[in-house]
Motif scaffolding. Structure first.
Motif, mmCIF file in Angstrom:
data_model
loop_
_atom_site.group_PDB
_atom_site.id
_atom_site.type_symbol
_atom_site.label_atom_id
_atom_site.label_comp_id
_atom_site.label_asym_id
_atom_site.label_seq_id
_atom_site.Cartn_x
_atom_site.Cartn_y
_atom_site.Cartn_z
ATOM 1 N N ALA A 161 41.176 53.227 41.798
ATOM 2 C CA ALA A 161 40.351 52.788 41.029
ATOM 3 C C ALA A 161 41.167 51.670 40.402
ATOM 4 N N THR A 162 43.024 51.968 40.531
ATOM 5 C CA THR A 162 43.839 51.471 40.874
ATOM 6 C C THR A 162 43.152 49.931 41.312
ATOM 7 N N ALA A 163 42.747 49.852 42.149
ATOM 8 C CA ALA A 163 42.160 48.432 43.282
ATOM 9 C C ALA A 163 40.791 47.938 41.765
ATOM 10 N N LYS A 164 40.524 48.872 41.747
ATOM 11 C CA LYS A 164 39.427 48.370 41.092
ATOM 12 C C LYS A 164 40.238 47.419 39.606
ATOM 13 N N LYS A 165 40.829 48.501 39.004
ATOM 14 C CA LYS A 165 41.552 47.739 37.447
ATOM 15 C C LYS A 165 42.149 46.333 37.802
ATOM 16 N N TRP A 166 43.237 46.765 39.360
ATOM 17 C CA TRP A 166 43.683 45.192 39.177
ATOM 18 C C TRP A 166 42.706 43.729 39.321
ATOM 19 N N VAL A 167 41.563 44.520 40.265
ATOM 20 C CA VAL A 167 40.415 43.090 40.744
ATOM 21 C C VAL A 167 40.405 42.560 39.157
ATOM 22 N N ARG A 168 39.849 43.644 38.837
ATOM 23 C CA ARG A 168 38.812 43.457 37.382
ATOM 24 C C ARG A 168 40.155 42.660 35.924
ATOM 25 N N GLN A 169 41.488 42.881 35.730
ATOM 26 C CA GLN A 169 41.935 42.000 35.128
ATOM 27 C C GLN A 169 42.276 40.722 35.904
ATOM 28 N N PHE A 170 42.446 40.460 36.807
ATOM 29 C CA PHE A 170 42.270 39.390 37.114
ATOM 30 C C PHE A 170 41.084 38.072 36.818
ATOM 31 N N PHE A 171 40.268 38.477 37.274
ATOM 32 C CA PHE A 171 39.094 38.290 36.307
ATOM 33 C C PHE A 171 38.880 37.929 35.034
ATOM 34 N N ASP A 172 39.231 39.075 34.528
ATOM 35 C CA ASP A 172 38.948 38.667 32.774
ATOM 36 C C ASP A 172 40.012 37.904 32.833
ATOM 37 N N SER A 173 41.429 37.364 33.321
ATOM 38 C CA SER A 173 42.395 36.710 33.223
ATOM 39 C C SER A 173 41.713 34.890 33.250
ATOM 40 N N LEU A 174 41.431 35.189 34.530
ATOM 41 C CA LEU A 174 39.911 34.046 34.597
ATOM 42 C C LEU A 174 39.486 33.750 33.952
ATOM 43 N N GLU A 175 38.589 34.660 32.797
ATOM 44 C CA GLU A 175 38.145 34.151 31.945
ATOM 45 C C GLU A 175 38.974 33.625 31.418
ATOM 46 N N THR A 200 55.945 37.496 42.260
ATOM 47 C CA THR A 200 56.530 38.372 42.240
ATOM 48 C C THR A 200 55.292 38.782 40.431
ATOM 49 N N ILE A 201 54.950 40.159 41.734
ATOM 50 C CA ILE A 201 54.009 40.661 40.503
ATOM 51 C C ILE A 201 54.277 42.202 40.345
ATOM 52 N N GLN A 202 54.431 42.436 39.554
ATOM 53 C CA GLN A 202 55.214 43.721 39.301
ATOM 54 C C GLN A 202 53.318 44.234 38.224
ATOM 55 N N ILE A 203 53.825 45.192 39.196
ATOM 56 C CA ILE A 203 52.296 47.088 39.068
ATOM 57 C C ILE A 203 52.056 47.593 37.502
ATOM 58 N N LYS A 204 52.093 47.738 36.597
ATOM 59 C CA LYS A 204 52.431 48.606 36.271
ATOM 60 C C LYS A 204 50.882 49.854 35.523
ATOM 61 N N ILE A 205 50.776 50.318 36.097
ATOM 62 C CA ILE A 205 49.553 51.354 36.606
ATOM 63 C C ILE A 205 49.863 52.335 35.920
ATOM 64 N N GLY A 206 50.300 53.524 35.345
ATOM 65 C CA GLY A 206 50.254 54.876 35.094
ATOM 66 C C GLY A 206 51.860 55.550 36.010
ATOM 67 N N PRO A 207 51.779 55.633 36.765
ATOM 68 C CA PRO A 207 53.506 56.452 37.204
ATOM 69 C C PRO A 207 53.673 55.085 38.555
ATOM 70 N N VAL A 208 52.395 54.215 38.275
ATOM 71 C CA VAL A 208 53.499 53.601 39.757
ATOM 72 C C VAL A 208 53.797 52.002 38.789
ATOM 73 N N ASN A 209 55.484 51.521 38.567
ATOM 74 C CA ASN A 209 55.798 50.441 37.680
ATOM 75 C C ASN A 209 56.976 49.693 38.878
ATOM 76 N N THR A 210 56.120 48.773 39.503
ATOM 77 C CA THR A 210 57.441 48.657 39.851
ATOM 78 C C THR A 210 57.509 46.694 40.440
ATOM 79 N N GLN A 211 57.581 45.937 41.364
ATOM 80 C CA GLN A 211 57.962 44.740 41.920
ATOM 81 C C GLN A 211 57.687 44.445 43.009
#
Lengths: 147, 169, 283
Positions: A127-141, A47-58
C-alpha cells in the motif's frame, strides 16, 4: 513487488520526455525530495523524505536516469538507504505513447524494500509503495500542467 | 505562540514518586520510562523486551494504571506516581499472586513475570470474578516463552477464587 | 533500540498547541497516547525534530452529550471509553469494539484522537466512526471545523487534517432503540491487527431492516463503506439468508496481498464476517 499502471497526460511525449530529463522538474516530481544533486551525466544523489504513517525518515538515494530510447522509453532506478531503518531499491520503466489528446504514460516498476522498515511494516509495504508511486505521477502531472 | 512555552532539549530535571518515594533526577528528553527506571534508578525488575509495546515485559503502573514503560518518556512521568515490581512486591500488594505463582510453577526464567504480575493485579482489581477466558484475554498482551501460559492462568485463577472466598466471609 | 534525539514541548492549551504547529511546521509531530508514535521512534522509523506532547491539555478530555451528539474529547483514553456508561448507552458499537483493540496496558494510554488521526488501515476505531456516521472536530488557525468520517479518511495514513490543525474531539450521533450494531474481526491472536474487520450499524422498523452501514477495515488504505452491498441486503431482507450472495463485495473491496492474507482471502473473509453479523441479527 511489482506495480504497474497507466495514466493519461495532456502533453506530447516530447514534452513529457523533457520534464523527465530535467533535474529541476524531476526533483519536484519525486515525493518528498528535498535535494537533488547531479553526480554525472545520468546520476543524481537525492535526499528523499518519506512520511507515511509510522515512517518519517530520510532516504539518501542514488538515482540513475536511463534514457533508453528517446522519446518513448525511459527508466529511472533508485537505491536508497535510511540508516538503520532500512533500504529501498526500485526501477520504474516508463513508456510514452502519443494519442489523440496527448500521451498515454505506461509504467511498470519493481521495488524491493528491506531492513527494519520491511520487517515491521510488512503489512503496509504494498500500500505504501503504491501510494508513493501514485504521488510521483500526480506530481508529474502537476509539474507538467504548470509549464 | 506564548513565549513562555519551553522547548526541552538535552537533559532536563524531573520530579516524581517512584514506589512511594520522592525522586528528582536529570534525564535526557529521549529516555523512555523503562530505561529511566533501570539505568537512573537501578530498578531492574522492570524488563525491556521488544521496546515497541507488544511483549509486556516493561509493564509498570503509572498513576495506578498499568502501562508500557517503553512507550512513555521519562519526562512524561514528571509529577506522576510510578509503581514497579519492586515497590508492589515490598508493600505486599502482590503477595497472594506471588505465592500462587510459586505454588503453581507460574514462572521459569522470570523475565515476563514482573509484567505479568502487574497485569494480573489490574485484572483482578477490575474484574474480580474473571474466568479463565477473561484471564487469557486480559493477559494476551504479555508474552511468556517458557511456561506455555497454562500454569500462569492456573495461578491467577486460584487468586481470583481465594479473593472471592475472602469477600464471601 | 533507543529513540534518536528530539526536542520536546508541552502546551497546556489547544491555542498553545496550534501555535507550536504554526511555528514548527513539518518539523513537529504530535504526541498523544504515544502507543504508535513511541514504538516508531524506538525503532528509529521516525525521526521528528520536535515532539508536541498534548497530554497536558485539559480541554481535550471528557465525554459528554452535546446537542444530541455524543462528544468525546480527543485525549480520552481507550480504557475510559471501554468502561464509560455514556458510551455504552449512546454508542454501544464502540463498547463492543474496545476489548479487541490491542491490550489493556495499551488502552490505558492510547487515545481515540490518536487512533483517528493516525488512521492505521488496520485500526478498528476509524471504521467504527465511519459505520456510525460520526464526525471529526478539528481546530486550526481559522477556527473549528467538522469533517464527516467518510470524508476524513482519504488515503493510507492520510486524513483531511492539515498540518496546522489539531483533532480536538469526535462526535457521534446518539444511538436509538431502533438500531442494532455488529462487530466482527479476524486476527491471528487476540489483540493483533485484524486481517479483516467489520463495523456495522443498522436501522430497523419493527422487524424490517431499513438502513445498513457496513464499514470494513484492513481491506485497503482506509475504511471502506460498502454501500452497494448494504443496499442489496436491505432490499432482499428478510429473505437474506437464502438470497444473500455478497458477490457485490468483490467489486467494493480491493485489498492488497500481504504476509497474512491474499487479496482474495481478505474478500472471502469479509463475506464470512458479514454473514456472521447478519446471522446474529436474524436470531
Amino acid at each position: 513487488m511489482e506495480l504497474s499502471g497507466e495514466i493519461e497526460l495532456e502533453a506530447t511525449p516530447d514534452e513529457i520526455w523533457h520534464v523527465l530529463n530535467d533535474p529541476v522538474a524531476l526533483q519536484r516530481c519525486i515525493p518528498g525530495c528535498t535535494a537533488l544533486e547531479k553526480r554525472d551525466t545520468n546520476t543524481f544523489l537525492a535526499t528523499i523524505q518519506i512520511k507515511i504513517g509510522p515512517v518519517n525518515t530520510q532516504f539518501s538515494t542514488v538515482l540513475t536516469v536511463i534514457p533508453v530510447a528517446p522519446p518513448t522509453h525511459y527508466s529511472l532506478t533508485g537505491e536508497g538507504q535510511s540508516g538503520i531503518s532500512g533500504f529501498a531499491k526500485g526501477t520504474v520503466n516508463i513508456e510514452l505513447k502519443a494519442n489523440a489528446t496527448g500521451t498515454v504514460l505506461g509504467y511498470t516498476s519493481q521495488v524491493r524494500i528491506g531492513g527494519k522498515v520491511a520487517q515491521v511494516g510488512s503489512r503496509l509495504l504494498t500500500a505504501t509503495a503504491k501510494k508513493w508511486v501514485r504521488q510521483f505521477f500526480d506530481s508529474l502531472e502537476t509539474v507538467f500542467n504548470e509549464n | 505562540m506564548s513565549d513562555s512555552l519551553a522547548v526541552l532539549k538535552g537533559d532536563n530535571n524531573i520530579s516524581l514518586t517512584v514506589n512511594g518515594e520522592s525522586i528528582s533526577e536529570r534525564v535526557p528528553v529521549r529516555r523512555n520510562l523503562a530505561d529511566f527506571l533501570r539505568l537512573d534508578l537501578g530498578l531492574t525488575g522492570t524488563h525491556v523486551g521488544c521496546e515497541h509495546g507488544v511483549c509486556g515485559a516493561c509493564t509498570v503502573r503509572l498513576d495506578d494504571k498499568i502501562v508500557r514503560s517503553c512507550l512513555i518518556l521519562a519526562i512524561q512521568a514528571d509529577g506522576k506516581r510510578v509503581d514497579t515490581i519492586e515497590g508492589l512486591s515490598d508493600d505486599g500488594h502482590l503477595e497472594d499472586l506471588q505465592a500462587a505463582f510459586h505454588a503453581r510453577n507460574g514462572l521459569q526464567c522470570g523475565f515476563c513475570t514482573p509484567g505479568i504480575l502487574l497485569t494480573a493485579a489490574e485484572l483482578i482489581e477490575t474484574h474480580p470474578d474473571a474466568d479463565r477466558e477473561k484471564i487469557r484475554e486480559f493477559l494476551s498482551g504479555n508474552y511468556c516463552r517458557c511456561t506455555g501460559y497454562h500454569a500462569i492462568v492456573d495461578a491467577i485463577e486460584s487468586v481470583v477464587h481465594s479473593r472471592q472466598k475472602k469477600r464471601a466471609i | 533500540m533507543k529513540a534518536a534525539a528530539f526536542n520536546y514541548m508541552q502546551p497546556k492549551t489547544v491555542d498553545e498547541a496550534l501555535g507550536c504547529l504554526e511555528q514548527l511546521g513539518s518539523d513537529a509531530t504530535i504526541l498523544a497516547g504515544g502507543q504508535s508514535l513511541m514504538a516508531s521512534l524506538n525503532m528509529r522509523l521516525s525521526n521528528p525534530a520536535v515532539l508536541i506532547d498534548i497530554n497536558a491539555i485539559d480541554e481535550l478530555n471528557g465525554i459528554s452529550v452535546v446537542e444530541g451528539r455524543l462528544r468525546i474529547g480527543a485525549m480520552t483514553r481507550l480504557a475510559e471509553l471501554e468502561y464509560s456508561p455514556l458510551v455504552s448507552q449512546h454508542a454501544p458499537l464502540i463498547t463492543m469494539v474496545m476489548p479487541h483493540i490491542a491490550h489493556p496496558a495499551i488502552r490505558n494510554r492510547g487515545t481515540i484522537g490518536g487512533s483517528i488521526a493516525f488512521a492505521d488501515p488496520a485500526a478498528e476505531l476509524p471504521a467504527c466512526l465511519v459505520a456510525l456516521n460520526g464526525q471529526v472536530v478539528a481546530q486550526g488557525p481559522n477556527g473549528e471545523r467538522r469533517i464527516v468520517a467518510t470524508e476524513f479518511f482519504q488515503d493510507l495514513f492520510e486524513t483531511a487534517l492539515t498540518d496546522n490543525e489539531l483533532l480536538t474531539a469526535i462526535e457521534i450521533p446518539m444511538a436509538n432503540e431502533n438500531q442494532r450494531f455488529g462487530f466482527r474481526e479476524l486476527a491471528r491472536r487476540h489483540g493483533d491487527y485484524a486481517m479483516v474487520g467489520l463495523c456495522a450499524s443498522s436501522d430497523w422498523s419493527s422487524d424490517n431492516l431499513t438502513e445498513l452501514r457496513l464499514a470494513y477495515f484492513n481491506v485497503g488504505p482506509r475504511p471502506v463503506l460498502a454501500e452497494q452491498t448494504a443496499s442489496d441486503i436491505c432490499r432482499i431482507w428478510p429473505q437474506v439468508r437464502n438470497e444473500m450472495s455478497l458477490d457485490q463485495l468483490e467489486s467494493e473491496l480491493d485489498p492488497a496481498d500481504d504476509l497474512n492474507a491474499s487479496s482474495a482471502m481478505r474478500v472471502h473473509l469479509a463475506k464470512v464476517l458479514t454473514r456472521r453479523v447478519i446471522e446474529e441479527w436474524l436470531s
